[in-house]
Write an enzyme that holds these catalytic residues in place. Structure first.
Site, PDB file in Angstrom:
ATOM      1  N   LYS A  77      35.133  40.441  36.749  1.00 28.00           N
ATOM      2  CA  LYS A  77      35.736  39.965  37.891  1.00 28.00           C
ATOM      3  C   LYS A  77      35.061  38.805  38.528  1.00 28.00           C
ATOM      4  O   LYS A  77      35.635  37.508  38.726  1.00 28.00           O
ATOM      5  CB  LYS A  77      35.835  40.794  39.098  1.00 28.00           C
ATOM      6  N   ASP A  92      41.151  41.886  41.631  1.00 33.35           N
ATOM      7  CA  ASP A  92      40.442  42.663  42.662  1.00 33.35           C
ATOM      8  C   ASP A  92      40.919  43.921  43.290  1.00 33.35           C
ATOM      9  O   ASP A  92      42.333  43.827  42.825  1.00 33.35           O
ATOM     10  CB  ASP A  92      39.765  41.651  43.698  1.00 33.35           C
TER      11      ASP A  92
END
Ligand code: SF4
Length: 220
Positions: free
Chosen positions: A121, A139
């Site tokens: 991420k 997220d």
């Protein structure tokens, strides 16, 4: 799951609701962005933005970090969750930037993920926001919205969510959609109190319809 076409309709509605969605971490360059995104794991962007002005004034470069120590970094980030680990990762990451990347932030996911404290991420956010390289960071907001709207399967892993989004949304819109979904999740379809009554995509949302039915049955 909703189709590719319906996904596009839903995303366009989100663009209309949040036309100015953007990353909210305050950073002057790719090094600051990398460190800020590392700090933002399990912390809010607001809390990160409170500590980074002093942190980057003291540590503007990887060289400045490596000339210091983990113990000296800690006081600057103590208000952020997991600060001990994050201080260790910042130090190790900066050491690796100097040892392997000439002090520069690398521009590939693999190289970024070789750095301490950098997962998929974080790497995707840096690729997209520092270098404009298409990537779709997933997220907590992106995952929740994707599942509530059934863009992906409810039990999909984070990686599966990312892969489904990349299949259903054109590459040219990945970065914009990522920011827009975060705004949509932060300010509209929040975890605890989604605004289904006023939601422009309620027609397409199973979760929203379920919540509205439940609300009606408890008030009647
Ligand atoms: Fe979120 Fe409700 Fe909109 Fe569905 S209808 S996307 S649950 S706010």
């Amino acid at each position: 799951m909703i189709s590719k076409e319906t996904t596009r309709v839903v995303i366009e509605e989100m663009f209309a609701l949040f036309p100015d969605a953007h990353g909210e971490l305050v950073c002057a360059n790719e090094f600051e962005l990398l460190i800020s995104v590392m700090l933002s794991a399990q912390a809010t962007d607001i809390s990160v933005n409170k500590v980074t002005p002093a942190l980057f004034k003291r540590y503007p470069t990887p060289e400045a970090v490596v000339a210091s120590s983990v113990d000296e970094i800690i006081p600057y980030i103590r208000s952020i969750g997991l600060y001990r680990n994050k201080a260790k990762n910042i130090y190790a990451c900066c050491q690796a930037l100097l040892d392997h990347f000439d002090g520069q932030v690398p521009k590939t996911r693999e190289e970024l993920m070789s750095l301490a404290g950098v997962g998929r991420k974080t790497a995707d956010v840096v690729l997209a926001d520092a270098f404009g390289i298409p990537a779709f960071a997933v997220d907590t907001h992106v995952e929740r919205i994707s599942k509530r709207l059934r863009i992906c399967r409810l039990n999909a892993s984070v990686l599966e969510v990312e892969e489904t989004l990349m299949k259903k949304i054109p590459e040219s819109l990945w970065i914009k959609t990522h920011h827009t979904m975060i705004f949509f999740g932060r300010y509209h379809c929040t975890a605890r109190a989604p605004k289904c009554e006023t939601c422009p995509v309620l027609t397409y949302c199973q979760e929203g319809k379920f919540r509205m039915r439940k609300k009606l049955s408890t008030t009647s």
